[in-house]
Design a protein around this motif. Structure first.
Motif, short mmCIF file in Angstrom:
data_model
loop_
_atom_site.label_atom_id
_atom_site.label_comp_id
_atom_site.label_asym_id
_atom_site.label_seq_id
_atom_site.Cartn_x
_atom_site.Cartn_y
_atom_site.Cartn_z
N SER A 62 5.78 -19.51 -65.86
CA SER A 62 5.10 -19.57 -64.56
C SER A 62 6.03 -20.31 -63.62
O SER A 62 6.47 -21.42 -63.91
CB SER A 62 3.78 -20.34 -64.65
N VAL A 63 6.39 -19.66 -62.52
CA VAL A 63 7.24 -20.29 -61.52
C VAL A 63 6.32 -20.77 -60.40
O VAL A 63 5.65 -19.97 -59.76
CB VAL A 63 8.30 -19.30 -60.98
N CYS A 64 6.25 -22.10 -60.22
CA CYS A 64 5.31 -22.69 -59.27
C CYS A 64 6.04 -23.32 -58.09
O CYS A 64 7.14 -23.85 -58.24
CB CYS A 64 4.47 -23.76 -59.96
N VAL A 65 5.39 -23.26 -56.94
CA VAL A 65 5.90 -23.87 -55.71
C VAL A 65 4.76 -24.67 -55.10
O VAL A 65 3.63 -24.18 -55.02
CB VAL A 65 6.41 -22.79 -54.72
N ASP A 66 5.05 -25.91 -54.67
CA ASP A 66 4.03 -26.72 -54.01
C ASP A 66 3.48 -25.98 -52.79
O ASP A 66 4.24 -25.38 -52.02
CB ASP A 66 4.61 -28.05 -53.54
N ALA A 67 2.17 -26.03 -52.61
CA ALA A 67 1.51 -25.31 -51.52
C ALA A 67 2.04 -25.71 -50.15
O ALA A 67 2.17 -24.86 -49.26
CB ALA A 67 0.00 -25.53 -51.58
N TRP A 68 2.40 -26.97 -49.97
CA TRP A 68 2.89 -27.42 -48.66
C TRP A 68 4.23 -26.79 -48.29
O TRP A 68 4.61 -26.75 -47.13
CB TRP A 68 2.98 -28.95 -48.60
N ARG A 69 4.96 -26.24 -49.27
CA ARG A 69 6.25 -25.59 -49.01
C ARG A 69 6.09 -24.15 -48.51
O ARG A 69 7.06 -23.53 -48.10
CB ARG A 69 7.11 -25.59 -50.26
N VAL A 70 4.86 -23.62 -48.62
CA VAL A 70 4.62 -22.22 -48.24
C VAL A 70 3.51 -22.18 -47.20
O VAL A 70 2.33 -22.00 -47.52
CB VAL A 70 4.22 -21.38 -49.48
N PRO A 71 3.87 -22.35 -45.92
CA PRO A 71 2.86 -22.34 -44.85
C PRO A 71 2.12 -20.99 -44.76
O PRO A 71 2.59 -19.97 -45.27
CB PRO A 71 3.67 -22.57 -43.58
N LEU A 72 0.98 -21.02 -44.12
CA LEU A 72 0.16 -19.82 -43.93
C LEU A 72 1.00 -18.68 -43.35
O LEU A 72 1.76 -18.88 -42.41
CB LEU A 72 -1.01 -20.15 -43.00
N GLY A 73 0.89 -17.51 -43.92
CA GLY A 73 1.63 -16.33 -43.45
C GLY A 73 2.94 -16.11 -44.19
O GLY A 73 3.58 -15.08 -44.02
N MET A 74 3.36 -17.08 -44.99
CA MET A 74 4.60 -16.93 -45.77
C MET A 74 4.26 -16.59 -47.22
O MET A 74 3.12 -16.73 -47.64
CB MET A 74 5.42 -18.21 -45.71
N HIS A 75 5.25 -16.14 -47.96
CA HIS A 75 5.05 -15.86 -49.38
C HIS A 75 6.31 -16.26 -50.15
O HIS A 75 7.33 -16.60 -49.55
CB HIS A 75 4.71 -14.38 -49.60
N VAL A 76 6.23 -16.23 -51.48
CA VAL A 76 7.37 -16.58 -52.32
C VAL A 76 7.81 -15.38 -53.14
O VAL A 76 7.00 -14.52 -53.49
CB VAL A 76 7.07 -17.77 -53.25
N THR A 85 13.67 -19.34 -56.32
CA THR A 85 12.48 -18.80 -55.66
C THR A 85 12.64 -19.01 -54.16
O THR A 85 12.92 -20.11 -53.71
CB THR A 85 11.22 -19.50 -56.18
N HIS A 86 12.47 -17.94 -53.41
CA HIS A 86 12.67 -17.96 -51.96
C HIS A 86 11.33 -18.00 -51.24
O HIS A 86 10.40 -17.28 -51.61
CB HIS A 86 13.46 -16.72 -51.53
N VAL A 87 11.25 -18.84 -50.20
CA VAL A 87 10.08 -18.89 -49.32
C VAL A 87 10.40 -17.96 -48.15
O VAL A 87 11.34 -18.20 -47.39
CB VAL A 87 9.80 -20.32 -48.83
N ILE A 88 9.61 -16.89 -48.02
CA ILE A 88 9.87 -15.84 -47.04
C ILE A 88 8.82 -15.89 -45.94
O ILE A 88 7.62 -15.90 -46.21
CB ILE A 88 9.84 -14.44 -47.71
N GLY A 89 9.28 -15.89 -44.69
CA GLY A 89 8.38 -15.91 -43.54
C GLY A 89 7.78 -14.54 -43.26
O GLY A 89 8.18 -13.52 -43.84
#
Length: 80
Positions: free
Chosen positions: A56-70, A22-26
């Protein structure tokens, strides 16, 4: 995420794992991080059979700052 597995071999698949990347995209499309999660394969899968499984693929909220998506872009399987 729903994944379909098809066993095209001549014997049953008895065990294995499926790995999701799962990629965190800016906001500008930059790939900031890749997070892996691993689950058990929905085994056994008989020879010539198809099995579908949903996770369900989950990512901790702190890893996805505001404006980013997974996005889960890559799925790999190891079976025995």
């Amino acid at each position: 995420m729903t994944v379909a597995f098809r066993n095209t071999g001549g014997t049953a698949v008895r065990s294995g794992t499926v790995t999701f990347e799962t990629h965190v995209i800016g906001a500008l499309g930059v790939d900031w991080a890749t997070l892996e999660s691993t689950e058990k394969l929905p085994a056994p899968i008989g020879a010539g059979k198809r099995v579908e499984k949903t996770w369900s693929v989950c990512v901790d909220a702190w890893r996805v700052p505001l404006g980013m998506h997974v996005e889960t872009r890559d799925v790999s399987v190891k079976w025995k």
